[in-house]
Design an enzyme around this catalytic site. Structure first.
Site, PDB file in Angstrom:
ATOM      1  N   LYS A 135       0.902  -1.183  -0.096  1.00  0.00           N
ATOM      2  CA  LYS A 135       0.074  -0.069  -0.101  1.00  0.00           C
ATOM      3  C   LYS A 135       0.794   1.189  -0.083  1.00  0.00           C
ATOM      4  O   LYS A 135       2.213   1.284   0.199  1.00  0.00           O
ATOM      5  CB  LYS A 135      -0.885  -0.139   1.238  1.00  0.00           C
ATOM      6  CG  LYS A 135      -1.912  -1.147   1.278  1.00  0.00           C
ATOM      7  CD  LYS A 135      -2.827  -0.876   2.369  1.00  0.00           C
ATOM      8  CE  LYS A 135      -3.909  -2.135   2.235  1.00  0.00           C
ATOM      9  NZ  LYS A 135      -4.876  -1.924   3.515  1.00  0.00           N
ATOM     10  N   PHE A 178     -15.251   4.323   7.363  1.00  0.00           N
ATOM     11  CA  PHE A 178     -14.060   4.837   6.956  1.00  0.00           C
ATOM     12  C   PHE A 178     -13.775   4.460   5.446  1.00  0.00           C
ATOM     13  O   PHE A 178     -12.785   4.533   4.865  1.00  0.00           O
ATOM     14  CB  PHE A 178     -12.930   3.688   7.882  1.00  0.00           C
ATOM     15  CG  PHE A 178     -13.172   2.240   7.701  1.00  0.00           C
ATOM     16  CD1 PHE A 178     -12.850   1.682   6.393  1.00  0.00           C
ATOM     17  CD2 PHE A 178     -13.593   1.612   8.623  1.00  0.00           C
ATOM     18  CE1 PHE A 178     -12.909   0.140   6.359  1.00  0.00           C
ATOM     19  CE2 PHE A 178     -14.057   0.280   8.491  1.00  0.00           C
ATOM     20  CZ  PHE A 178     -13.670  -0.516   7.495  1.00  0.00           C
ATOM     21  N   ARG A 216      -2.424 -14.238   4.866  1.00  0.00           N
ATOM     22  CA  ARG A 216      -3.182 -13.479   6.048  1.00  0.00           C
ATOM     23  C   ARG A 216      -2.531 -13.571   7.228  1.00  0.00           C
ATOM     24  O   ARG A 216      -2.262 -12.595   8.032  1.00  0.00           O
ATOM     25  CB  ARG A 216      -4.599 -13.944   6.192  1.00  0.00           C
ATOM     26  CG  ARG A 216      -5.375 -13.740   4.944  1.00  0.00           C
ATOM     27  CD  ARG A 216      -6.084 -12.441   4.749  1.00  0.00           C
ATOM     28  NE  ARG A 216      -6.676 -11.784   5.900  1.00  0.00           N
ATOM     29  CZ  ARG A 216      -7.330 -10.707   5.757  1.00  0.00           C
ATOM     30  NH1 ARG A 216      -7.193  -9.993   4.638  1.00  0.00           N
ATOM     31  NH2 ARG A 216      -7.714 -10.255   6.822  1.00  0.00           N
ATOM     32  N   THR A 253      -5.447  -6.508  11.148  1.00  0.00           N
ATOM     33  CA  THR A 253      -5.729  -5.425  10.338  1.00  0.00           C
ATOM     34  C   THR A 253      -5.162  -4.225  11.045  1.00  0.00           C
ATOM     35  O   THR A 253      -4.431  -3.233  10.490  1.00  0.00           O
ATOM     36  CB  THR A 253      -7.156  -5.034  10.186  1.00  0.00           C
ATOM     37  OG1 THR A 253      -7.795  -6.167   9.829  1.00  0.00           O
ATOM     38  CG2 THR A 253      -7.544  -3.855   9.520  1.00  0.00           C
ATOM     39  N   ARG A 287       2.379  -6.294   9.149  1.00  0.00           N
ATOM     40  CA  ARG A 287       2.009  -5.221   9.643  1.00  0.00           C
ATOM     41  C   ARG A 287       2.529  -4.785  10.967  1.00  0.00           C
ATOM     42  O   ARG A 287       2.447  -3.611  11.339  1.00  0.00           O
ATOM     43  CB  ARG A 287       0.414  -5.343   9.671  1.00  0.00           C
ATOM     44  CG  ARG A 287      -0.274  -5.302   8.483  1.00  0.00           C
ATOM     45  CD  ARG A 287      -1.916  -5.932   8.456  1.00  0.00           C
ATOM     46  NE  ARG A 287      -2.539  -5.376   7.221  1.00  0.00           N
ATOM     47  CZ  ARG A 287      -3.795  -5.999   7.009  1.00  0.00           C
ATOM     48  NH1 ARG A 287      -4.334  -6.832   7.835  1.00  0.00           N
ATOM     49  NH2 ARG A 287      -4.218  -5.439   5.815  1.00  0.00           N
ATOM     50  N   ASN A 346      -1.862   0.365   6.888  1.00  0.00           N
ATOM     51  CA  ASN A 346      -1.262  -0.930   7.435  1.00  0.00           C
ATOM     52  C   ASN A 346      -0.542  -1.783   6.522  1.00  0.00           C
ATOM     53  O   ASN A 346      -0.314  -2.954   6.565  1.00  0.00           O
ATOM     54  CB  ASN A 346      -2.461  -1.818   8.193  1.00  0.00           C
ATOM     55  CG  ASN A 346      -3.506  -2.043   7.105  1.00  0.00           C
ATOM     56  OD1 ASN A 346      -3.335  -1.674   5.992  1.00  0.00           O
ATOM     57  ND2 ASN A 346      -4.687  -2.734   7.443  1.00  0.00           N
ATOM     58  N   HIS A 366      -2.286  -5.414   1.742  1.00  0.00           N
ATOM     59  CA  HIS A 366      -3.730  -5.994   1.488  1.00  0.00           C
ATOM     60  C   HIS A 366      -3.426  -7.540   1.216  1.00  0.00           C
ATOM     61  O   HIS A 366      -2.444  -7.799   0.251  1.00  0.00           O
ATOM     62  CB  HIS A 366      -4.250  -5.247   0.478  1.00  0.00           C
ATOM     63  CG  HIS A 366      -5.629  -6.025  -0.143  1.00  0.00           C
ATOM     64  ND1 HIS A 366      -6.755  -6.001   0.762  1.00  0.00           N
ATOM     65  CD2 HIS A 366      -5.833  -7.219  -0.722  1.00  0.00           C
ATOM     66  CE1 HIS A 366      -7.719  -6.939  -0.031  1.00  0.00           C
ATOM     67  NE2 HIS A 366      -6.946  -7.328  -0.986  1.00  0.00           N
TER      68      HIS A 366
HETATM   69  P1  DAT Z   1      -7.779  -6.102   6.016  1.00  0.00           P
HETATM   70  O1  DAT Z   1      -7.001  -5.302   5.414  1.00  0.00           O
HETATM   71  O2  DAT Z   1      -7.267  -6.916   7.145  1.00  0.00           O
HETATM   72  O3  DAT Z   1      -8.620  -7.518   5.308  1.00  0.00           O
HETATM   73  P2  DAT Z   1     -10.604  -5.200   6.285  1.00  0.00           P
HETATM   74  O4  DAT Z   1     -10.837  -5.938   5.113  1.00  0.00           O
HETATM   75  O5  DAT Z   1     -11.740  -5.253   7.556  1.00  0.00           O
HETATM   76  O6  DAT Z   1      -9.232  -5.613   6.832  1.00  0.00           O
HETATM   77  O7  DAT Z   1     -10.589  -3.598   5.964  1.00  0.00           O
HETATM   78  C1  DAT Z   1     -10.043  -3.143   4.663  1.00  0.00           C
HETATM   79  C2  DAT Z   1      -8.868  -2.040   5.110  1.00  0.00           C
HETATM   80  O8  DAT Z   1      -9.953  -0.985   5.639  1.00  0.00           O
HETATM   81  C3  DAT Z   1      -8.015  -2.252   6.073  1.00  0.00           C
HETATM   82  O9  DAT Z   1      -6.895  -2.874   5.639  1.00  0.00           O
HETATM   83  C4  DAT Z   1      -7.702  -0.985   6.512  1.00  0.00           C
HETATM   84  C5  DAT Z   1      -9.246  -0.309   6.531  1.00  0.00           C
HETATM   85  N1  DAT Z   1      -9.802  -0.289   7.900  1.00  0.00           N
HETATM   86  C6  DAT Z   1     -10.385  -1.376   8.310  1.00  0.00           C
HETATM   87  N2  DAT Z   1     -11.110  -1.184   9.612  1.00  0.00           N
HETATM   88  C7  DAT Z   1     -10.705   0.177   9.642  1.00  0.00           C
HETATM   89  C8  DAT Z   1     -11.072   1.064  10.831  1.00  0.00           C
HETATM   90  N3  DAT Z   1     -11.681   0.750  11.927  1.00  0.00           N
HETATM   91  N4  DAT Z   1     -10.782   2.376  10.784  1.00  0.00           N
HETATM   92  C9  DAT Z   1      -9.930   2.897   9.693  1.00  0.00           C
HETATM   93  N5  DAT Z   1      -9.756   2.030   8.656  1.00  0.00           N
HETATM   94  C10 DAT Z   1      -9.942   0.759   8.615  1.00  0.00           C
HETATM   95 MG    MG Z   2     -10.131  -7.625   3.949  1.00  0.00          MG
END
Ligand code: DAT
Ligand code: MG
Length: 142
Positions: A13, A61, A89, A95, A106, A116, A119
């Protein structure tokens, strides 16, 4: 691709590419047994980001997330390994980098829950769809 191999989709990212961490992250990916079978550095448009993260469309978000993903170059990748989806993962970590296990990407490089660093696809269905979203068959040469 051998019969046991699986492919997952990865993004390095903007927070990571900006800090020149592509090589370090790729070294971790390769040293843990993944093959980077396709890779390109691109600038994702805001429209593309909104489509890619459509599943999060109702989250508070969502707008910030899409703006972040399109704010600077990213490196999109196809990673191949046995059990690639779950194993990547695991290698990425939680996350929120603060909650991620020691030794994960991460934990090591993530700045915050939104920045973070990486992806990774979360299921075989999303892996297929996400790979197709960014790569044509001729760009994946194994
Ligand atoms: P992941 O990337 O671990 O699969 P996700 O699919 O739940 O997590 O969310 C996608 C992205 O969105 C994540 O990498 C960062 C952002 N994100 C998730 N939860 C968030 C939050 N509570 N506040 C801000 N950004 C968030
Ligand atoms: Mg995701």
């Amino acid at each position: 691709m051998t019969s046991q191999s699986e492919r997952t989709f990865s993004i390095i990212k903007p927070d990571a590419t900006k800090r020149n961490l592509t090589g370090e992250i790729n070294a971790i990916i390769e040293s843990t047994g993944f093959r980077i079978v396709a890779q390109k550095r691109i600038l994702i448009s805001l429209d593309q980001a909104r489509k890619f993260y459509e599943v999060h469309g109702s989250k508070p978000f969502y707008d910030d997330l899409c703006e972040f993903l399109s704010s600077a170059p990213v490196v999109v990748q196809v990673l191949e390994k046995e059990n690639a989806i779950a194993d990547y993962r695991k290698l990425m970590g939680a996350t929120n980098p603060n909650a991620a296990d020691e030794g994960t990407i991460r934990k090591r490089f993530g700045i915050s829950v939104d920045q973070n660093s990486v992806h990774g696809s979360d299921s075989p269905e999303t892996a297929l769809a996400e790979i197709k979203f960014f790569f044509s068959d001729t760009e994946i040469v194994g």
